[in-house]
Design a protein around this motif. Structure first.
Motif, PDB file in Angstrom:
ATOM      1  N   ILE A  23       0.841  -1.205   0.000  1.00 44.76           N
ATOM      2  CA  ILE A  23       0.000   0.000   0.000  1.00 44.76           C
ATOM      3  C   ILE A  23       0.875   1.254   0.000  1.00 44.76           C
ATOM      4  CG2 ILE A  23      -1.617   1.356   1.399  1.00 44.76           C
ATOM      5  CD1 ILE A  23      -2.927  -1.367   2.168  1.00 44.76           C
ATOM      6  N   VAL A  24       1.907   1.263   0.839  1.00 48.87           N
ATOM      7  CA  VAL A  24       2.823   2.409   0.882  1.00 48.87           C
ATOM      8  C   VAL A  24       3.503   2.597  -0.474  1.00 48.87           C
ATOM      9  CG1 VAL A  24       4.977   3.276   1.905  1.00 48.87           C
ATOM     10  CG2 VAL A  24       3.186   2.325   3.379  1.00 48.87           C
ATOM     11  N   GLU A  25       3.947   1.489  -1.066  1.00 46.75           N
ATOM     12  CA  GLU A  25       4.613   1.563  -2.371  1.00 46.75           C
ATOM     13  C   GLU A  25       3.668   2.099  -3.446  1.00 46.75           C
ATOM     14  OE1 GLU A  25       7.849   0.933  -5.108  1.00 46.75           O
ATOM     15  OE2 GLU A  25       7.843   0.759  -2.929  1.00 46.75           O
ATOM     16  N   TYR A  26       2.459   1.568  -3.507  1.00 45.66           N
ATOM     17  CA  TYR A  26       1.485   2.048  -4.491  1.00 45.66           C
ATOM     18  C   TYR A  26       1.182   3.528  -4.276  1.00 45.66           C
ATOM     19  CZ  TYR A  26       0.136  -2.642  -6.228  1.00 45.66           C
ATOM     20  OH  TYR A  26       0.094  -3.888  -6.802  1.00 45.66           O
ATOM     21  N   ASP A  27       0.990   3.917  -3.014  1.00 42.23           N
ATOM     22  CA  ASP A  27       0.711   5.329  -2.738  1.00 42.23           C
ATOM     23  C   ASP A  27       1.882   6.221  -3.136  1.00 42.23           C
ATOM     24  OD1 ASP A  27      -1.925   5.179  -1.855  1.00 42.23           O
ATOM     25  OD2 ASP A  27      -1.363   4.947   0.253  1.00 42.23           O
ATOM     26  N   SER A  28       3.113   5.756  -2.936  1.00 45.35           N
ATOM     27  CA  SER A  28       4.274   6.578  -3.291  1.00 45.35           C
ATOM     28  C   SER A  28       4.410   6.712  -4.816  1.00 45.35           C
ATOM     29  CB  SER A  28       5.554   6.006  -2.683  1.00 45.35           C
ATOM     30  OG  SER A  28       5.947   4.820  -3.332  1.00 45.35           O
ATOM     31  N   ARG A  29       3.977   5.700  -5.548  1.00 48.26           N
ATOM     32  CA  ARG A  29       4.085   5.759  -7.009  1.00 48.26           C
ATOM     33  C   ARG A  29       2.898   6.450  -7.671  1.00 48.26           C
ATOM     34  NH1 ARG A  29       7.520   0.948  -9.537  1.00 48.26           N
ATOM     35  NH2 ARG A  29       8.809   0.471  -7.732  1.00 48.26           N
ATOM     36  N   TYR A  30       1.715   6.266  -7.099  1.00 47.21           N
ATOM     37  CA  TYR A  30       0.502   6.738  -7.774  1.00 47.21           C
ATOM     38  C   TYR A  30      -0.292   7.784  -6.999  1.00 47.21           C
ATOM     39  CZ  TYR A  30       1.401   2.689 -10.715  1.00 47.21           C
ATOM     40  OH  TYR A  30       1.988   1.782 -11.549  1.00 47.21           O
ATOM     41  N   GLY A  31      -0.075   7.894  -5.685  1.00 45.69           N
ATOM     42  CA  GLY A  31      -0.895   8.817  -4.899  1.00 45.69           C
ATOM     43  C   GLY A  31      -2.357   8.483  -5.074  1.00 45.69           C
ATOM     44  N   ASN A  32      -3.159   9.487  -5.377  1.00 42.33           N
ATOM     45  CA  ASN A  32      -4.593   9.230  -5.611  1.00 42.33           C
ATOM     46  C   ASN A  32      -4.924   9.261  -7.110  1.00 42.33           C
ATOM     47  OD1 ASN A  32      -4.417  11.947  -6.086  1.00 42.33           O
ATOM     48  ND2 ASN A  32      -5.890  12.553  -4.525  1.00 42.33           N
ATOM     49  N   TYR A  33      -3.959   8.894  -7.942  1.00 45.71           N
ATOM     50  CA  TYR A  33      -4.131   8.891  -9.395  1.00 45.71           C
ATOM     51  C   TYR A  33      -5.330   8.048  -9.821  1.00 45.71           C
ATOM     52  CZ  TYR A  33      -2.945   8.652 -14.340  1.00 45.71           C
ATOM     53  OH  TYR A  33      -2.980   8.745 -15.700  1.00 45.71           O
TER      54      TYR A  33
END
Length: 182
Positions: A23-33
């Motif tokens: 989840i942290v990794e996805y958020d760091s790459r995409y944010g709320n994209y």
């Protein structure tokens, strides 16, 4: 150093550190994209039961010395196809071939469950995943020469019918008999 696979559920406490890091990794790459709620919403989009028998799915953790170091899952896509999701390795243990190990285990398990095809998607900001799939026999269902952001999600497929046939053959072959010294 001994790596073993454990088939379980996304609700298993041993999966939590891995899912939290994902989840942290996805958020760091995409944010709320993709979603205003971020990666947690995406991770909870499917019920845990979707990744378990008898619903056509499965969930595996890669364990080393009692610690979860990788994992992945698949769910039913159609009668011939398993959809792979969340193939992940701990960030401090990358570049050791662990994701490939998980990928091959998921392919074998999907074949054992009767699937002959794998379908999956990855995000456009995950070039490591794209490289993993292309290097391991997956066909990109998009133009790899085009900027991946145009597509947002990048679909792949792989025929695993050869695994189904191999596993069926191995199931039919009796184990070697011990030599008799009568």
């Amino acid at each position: 150093m001994s790596d073993t696979f454990l088939y379980t559920t996304p609700l298993d406490p041993r999966a939590k550190p891995l899912i939290d890091e994902l989840i942290v990794e996805y958020d760091s790459r995409y944010g709320n994209y993709f979603s205003e709620e971020g990666a947690a919403a995406e991770m909870n989009r499917y019920p845990a039961e979707a990744f378990a028998p008898p619903h056509g799915g499965n969930f595996v953790l890669l364990i080393r010395n009692g610690e979860t170091i990788g994992g992945g899952a698949f769910k039913h896509y159609d009668d011939q196809t398993a959809e792979f999701k969340r193939i992940w390795t701990r960030s401090d243990l990358r570049r050791q071939g662990l994701a490939r190990k998980v990928l091959f285990e998921l392919e074998a398990q999907a074949a054992r469950q009767g699937y002959s095809r794998v379908y999956l998607t990855t995000g456009f900001r995950q070039p490591e995943a794209v490289g993993l799939y292309l290097a391991n026999g997956y066909t990109a269902l998009f133009d790899v020469e085009t900027d991946p952001e145009v597509y947002k999600t990048l679909p792949f497929e792989k025929n695993i019918s050869h695994l189904v046939a191999t596993l069926a053959f191995l199931a039919e072959v009796p184990p070697p008999q011990a030599a008799s010294h009568a």
